[in-house]
Write an enzyme that holds these catalytic residues in place. Sequence first.
Site: not given
Length: 331
Positions: A15, A92, A142
């Site tokens: 994205f 991540n 996250y």
Amino acid sequence: MTDPGRVVVLGGSGFLGRHIAAAFAATGREVLAVSRNPRSGPHRVRHLAMDLCTEEPPQRLGRVLRDVHPAVVVNAVGVIWAADERALAQTNTRTAQQVVEGVAALPYRPRLLHIGTVYEHAPSPLGKATGVDTPELPISAYGRTKLLGSRAVLNATADGRVDGAVLRPSVVVGPGIASHSLLGRVADELAGMREGGSVVLRPGHLSGRRDFIDVRDVAAAVVAAASAMVTGQVIPLGRGEAVPVRRLVEMLVAVSGMPAVVEETVQERTVPARRSGADWLCVDISTAQRTLGWRPSVSLEDSVRSLWEERTSPGTTRPVPAGEHPAPRPA
């Protein structure tokens, strides 16, 4: 005119990544988009298939960088929805560390721009903006795993091993948003409605307020950071305003023209905080304005309209490949 140099965008079909690649290409730069599932893109964007989120030897990335000899490397790899913290850490944190090692091993020093998230910071109290002085105390897996990735870049920069900076966008929306995001799910449901039908949408928790930013504004900030004199800095990105989540959903329904009703259950309203953070988020964008000469230019109305138009255009590919940076879900 001097050639500003090539750009490598890691996670280049995700994205954020595909918009970043397109924004650099629009300036005349040659761009290599590296991703697990390459897509066709604009002129001047080449694509290379490589899964950066697996145990694939990092030496391969180093070879690619040496062959391309980029002036700028953008790490737009990341994921928010994963089965467990180990999967989040692999994408991540570990990937960011490998990117740092790959860039540091080059015989010259390109710019390394890492895409983090404002959720690396602690939630701010109601009415207070999140900025560079907000403590780095994330409340979600996250945020924690993204913070470790950002620190890898900042620590290597402090040691003189790379020339890096970290951009931390807020909740990113706009064309190409993932189907598992709030607005993506609502758009998919609206797009699937039959002509003449109606539906009651129950998208979940809508009572919070978030700082939404269009993906093209994020891409513009990354392009600006590529040539700005910012090294070792953290740059929060947003619109500088906290907008009710429900307003964005209702805006999308209005743009679609579909006869849908939005409902939220009492139980959902009472949830004090969600995976992505607390129920208030507003970003202090003064650092980006000062260091990059940047400010957001895409209105939320234009962002939602572009999202809907792309969602309903023929041939649209909706899912974002796993391991490539989607927008943080605002609920």
